[in-house]
Design a protein around this motif. Sequence first.
Motif, PDB file in Angstrom:
ATOM      1  N   GLU A   1      34.444  47.434  28.938  1.00 32.45           N
ATOM      2  CA  GLU A   1      32.933  47.480  29.148  1.00 32.45           C
ATOM      3  C   GLU A   1      32.291  47.100  30.279  1.00 32.45           C
ATOM      4  N   PHE A   2      33.217  46.063  31.040  1.00 30.34           N
ATOM      5  CA  PHE A   2      32.740  45.514  32.215  1.00 30.34           C
ATOM      6  C   PHE A   2      33.378  46.500  33.360  1.00 30.34           C
ATOM      7  N   ARG A   3      34.580  47.008  33.149  1.00 25.16           N
ATOM      8  CA  ARG A   3      35.044  47.994  34.173  1.00 25.16           C
ATOM      9  C   ARG A   3      34.173  49.120  34.163  1.00 25.16           C
ATOM     10  N   GLU A   4      33.522  49.782  33.011  1.00 26.28           N
ATOM     11  CA  GLU A   4      32.892  50.965  32.775  1.00 26.28           C
ATOM     12  C   GLU A   4      31.450  50.743  33.451  1.00 26.28           C
ATOM     13  N   HIS A   5      30.878  49.679  33.253  1.00 23.98           N
ATOM     14  CA  HIS A   5      29.519  49.286  33.855  1.00 23.98           C
ATOM     15  C   HIS A   5      29.558  49.366  35.366  1.00 23.98           C
ATOM     16  N   LEU A   6      30.706  48.851  35.813  1.00 22.50           N
ATOM     17  CA  LEU A   6      30.952  48.803  37.357  1.00 22.50           C
ATOM     18  C   LEU A   6      31.338  50.364  38.095  1.00 22.50           C
ATOM     19  N   GLY A   7      32.182  50.618  37.213  1.00 21.04           N
ATOM     20  CA  GLY A   7      32.671  51.851  37.707  1.00 21.04           C
ATOM     21  C   GLY A   7      34.050  51.701  38.354  1.00 21.04           C
ATOM     22  N   GLY A   8      34.832  52.831  38.503  1.00 25.43           N
ATOM     23  CA  GLY A   8      36.185  52.628  39.235  1.00 25.43           C
ATOM     24  C   GLY A   8      37.035  51.592  38.734  1.00 25.43           C
ATOM     25  N   LYS A   9      37.924  50.970  39.463  1.00 26.89           N
ATOM     26  CA  LYS A   9      39.139  50.259  39.000  1.00 26.89           C
ATOM     27  C   LYS A   9      38.512  48.771  38.575  1.00 26.89           C
ATOM     28  N   LEU A  10      39.226  48.504  37.327  1.00 26.11           N
ATOM     29  CA  LEU A  10      38.877  47.039  36.850  1.00 26.11           C
ATOM     30  C   LEU A  10      39.028  45.981  38.144  1.00 26.11           C
ATOM     31  N   THR A  11      37.949  45.281  38.316  1.00 25.52           N
ATOM     32  CA  THR A  11      38.125  44.189  39.474  1.00 25.52           C
ATOM     33  C   THR A  11      37.493  43.024  38.816  1.00 25.52           C
ATOM     34  N   VAL A  12      38.297  41.874  38.872  1.00 26.95           N
ATOM     35  CA  VAL A  12      37.654  40.623  38.157  1.00 26.95           C
ATOM     36  C   VAL A  12      38.044  39.486  39.004  1.00 26.95           C
ATOM     37  N   THR A  13      37.113  38.693  39.345  1.00 26.24           N
ATOM     38  CA  THR A  13      37.510  37.551  40.309  1.00 26.24           C
ATOM     39  C   THR A  13      38.221  36.393  39.445  1.00 26.24           C
ATOM     40  N   MET A  14      39.231  35.644  40.074  1.00 27.04           N
ATOM     41  CA  MET A  14      39.796  34.459  39.661  1.00 27.04           C
ATOM     42  C   MET A  14      39.781  33.530  40.838  1.00 27.04           C
ATOM     43  N   LEU A  15      40.449  32.523  40.671  1.00 25.55           N
ATOM     44  CA  LEU A  15      40.424  31.368  41.609  1.00 25.55           C
ATOM     45  C   LEU A  15      41.924  30.970  41.993  1.00 25.55           C
ATOM     46  N   ARG A  16      42.066  31.199  43.342  1.00 20.96           N
ATOM     47  CA  ARG A  16      43.422  30.378  44.001  1.00 20.96           C
ATOM     48  C   ARG A  16      43.192  29.035  44.086  1.00 20.96           C
ATOM     49  N   SER A  17      41.978  28.559  44.406  1.00 20.13           N
ATOM     50  CA  SER A  17      41.573  27.137  44.324  1.00 20.13           C
ATOM     51  C   SER A  17      40.327  26.731  44.092  1.00 20.13           C
ATOM     52  N   ILE A  18      39.443  25.715  43.920  1.00 14.91           N
ATOM     53  CA  ILE A  18      38.330  25.803  44.001  1.00 14.91           C
ATOM     54  C   ILE A  18      37.382  26.024  45.189  1.00 14.91           C
ATOM     55  N   GLY A  19      36.489  26.802  45.344  1.00 16.88           N
ATOM     56  CA  GLY A  19      36.026  27.551  46.648  1.00 16.88           C
ATOM     57  C   GLY A  19      36.733  28.724  47.070  1.00 16.88           C
ATOM     58  N   ALA A  20      37.974  29.127  46.378  1.00 21.89           N
ATOM     59  CA  ALA A  20      38.655  30.154  47.114  1.00 21.89           C
ATOM     60  C   ALA A  20      38.957  31.172  46.072  1.00 21.89           C
ATOM     61  N   PRO A  21      37.971  32.372  45.932  1.00 28.27           N
ATOM     62  CA  PRO A  21      38.512  33.357  44.788  1.00 28.27           C
ATOM     63  C   PRO A  21      39.075  34.416  45.151  1.00 28.27           C
ATOM     64  N   GLN A  22      39.834  35.044  44.475  1.00 31.36           N
ATOM     65  CA  GLN A  22      40.717  36.114  44.637  1.00 31.36           C
ATOM     66  C   GLN A  22      40.375  37.292  43.603  1.00 31.36           C
ATOM     67  N   ASP A  23      40.391  38.456  43.894  1.00 33.72           N
ATOM     68  CA  ASP A  23      40.113  39.473  42.835  1.00 33.72           C
ATOM     69  C   ASP A  23      41.634  40.031  42.050  1.00 33.72           C
ATOM     70  N   VAL A  24      41.373  40.339  40.882  1.00 35.20           N
ATOM     71  CA  VAL A  24      42.696  40.777  40.016  1.00 35.20           C
ATOM     72  C   VAL A  24      42.042  42.150  39.788  1.00 35.20           C
ATOM     73  N   ASN A  25      43.145  43.080  39.454  1.00 29.83           N
ATOM     74  CA  ASN A  25      42.729  44.499  39.065  1.00 29.83           C
ATOM     75  C   ASN A  25      43.346  44.469  37.423  1.00 29.83           C
ATOM     76  N   GLU A  26      44.041  43.514  37.012  1.00 33.13           N
ATOM     77  CA  GLU A  26      44.205  43.661  35.746  1.00 33.13           C
ATOM     78  C   GLU A  26      44.010  42.441  34.881  1.00 33.13           C
ATOM     79  N   LEU A  27      43.824  42.455  33.735  1.00 32.05           N
ATOM     80  CA  LEU A  27      43.651  41.283  32.777  1.00 32.05           C
ATOM     81  C   LEU A  27      45.000  41.398  31.812  1.00 32.05           C
ATOM     82  N   ARG A  28      45.896  40.450  31.873  1.00 36.05           N
ATOM     83  CA  ARG A  28      46.814  40.398  30.737  1.00 36.05           C
ATOM     84  C   ARG A  28      46.396  39.584  29.579  1.00 36.05           C
ATOM     85  N   SER A  29      46.596  40.371  28.299  1.00 34.69           N
ATOM     86  CA  SER A  29      46.189  39.835  26.884  1.00 34.69           C
ATOM     87  C   SER A  29      47.076  38.681  26.661  1.00 34.69           C
TER      88      SER A  29
END
Length: 377
Positions: A329-357
């Motif tokens: 639902e999140f992907r569909e709302h934004l369109g395109g490829k799934l893009t979700v932000t995760m953290l490398r460290s506090i203050g340093a985000p990085q996007d991922v394109n899949e979420l593993r169940s």
Amino acid sequence: MSQEIRVDFAHRVVFTRGLFDPANRVLVDSLRGGAPRAVAFLDSGLAAARPDLESKLRSSLDGRDGRPSLLEVSIVPGGEVCKSDREVVDAVVTSVDRHHLCRRSWVIAIGGGAVLDAVGYGASIAHRGVRLVRIPTTVLAQDDAAMGVKNGINRFGKKNFEGVFAVPWAVLVDSDLLATLSDRHWRSGFSEAVKISLLRDEAFFRQIELDADDLRQRRLERAIPVIRRCAELHLDHIANGGDPFESREARPLDFGHWSAHKLEQLTSFELCHGEAVSIGIALDTQYSVELGWLPQQESDRVANCLLRLGLPICHPSLSDPRLLEGIEEFREHLGGKLTVTMLRSIGAPQDVNELRSDLISRAIASISSRSTEFSKT
Ligand SMILES: NC(=O)c1ccc[n+]([C@@H]2O[C@H](COP(=O)([O-])OP(=O)(O)OC[C@H]3O[C@@H](n4cnc5c(N)ncnc54)[C@H](O)[C@@H]3O)[C@@H](O)[C@H]2O)c1
Ligand SMILES: [Zn+2]
């Protein structure tokens, strides 16, 4: 034949105290230069707690000395219920028609994020956009919702399915209006501050950690700088992030939100947005650990900070198999490829394109055990 179209917007945000006091000029000054007609929509929760507000508003906007005349003050149901159908949106559109408002007239929305979303949507579709003044009255509305350019309601059981991007004319933030807020809605607004600090500003996260007990206990002088810094970071993202209308696949400030929106829906909005975001933050922070990116002690810091703010980090609905539908639902709302932000460290985000169940399950198991462990300490 294609042409580039560039449009400049002004996003006017004013922080003040005592907005409705006769000596305070902020409201009157913000409504200069438009048509002399205004209507206002007041959140029912605020109206019940502050019965004096309607008459204060009416006496500020009495049509004298170049001020607009306030032609109607409507009380609209506060909370998520006002986004559950088109009733509030239709009330705004109807009011614009009934009082012969033009595009340069004023719709004033006063309330929590839900009322601002629904009234703002009505204002943005009547005549394709009447000037909207937002007066946010919850912590979450002041530190996040009112700063954005999004307006809308829920449809088909999905959050914010119907709506538009529209820049408000002005946003007037008065921390005195928070005095009557319930403890629950006071606390829930700080989850968005934790969120943006984790994405943008490590020192800000340390400040929230340090002040967490004072913030939970409603020490206003400690809360005001946190609310303001959070609002500034959201505003900066809109103004300088290069994508105010979200045409890219990534939505960089939506850390923790893929699950938060689904949790709100799965609990029939028993969890409010700020609480669901708190759980979503705890989940995605721990997911970042499961990815091998973030050290476990950093995730513990975040979970501890949320708990000290009086926020939840866990809920039985996390084990509902429908939670994972939130990803699509999140992907569909934004369109395109799934893009979700995760953290490398506090203050340093990085996007991922899949979420593993499998990693989501491990992260849920981990925050569930820490929720009970930390609440004992
Ligand atoms: N447009 C955006 O960019 C954006 C961003 C974040 C959140 N949101 C939306 O905002 C909504 C959540 O907003 P919220 O956290 O402000 O909660 P809310 O709007 O649901 O309000 C919570 C409760 O507080 C009451 N209330 C509001 N102000 C009060 C006051 N000063 N005194 C007493 N009671 C008061 C309301 O009547 C309601 O019962 C969600 O729908 C969320 O999706 C929108
Ligand atoms: Zn949010």
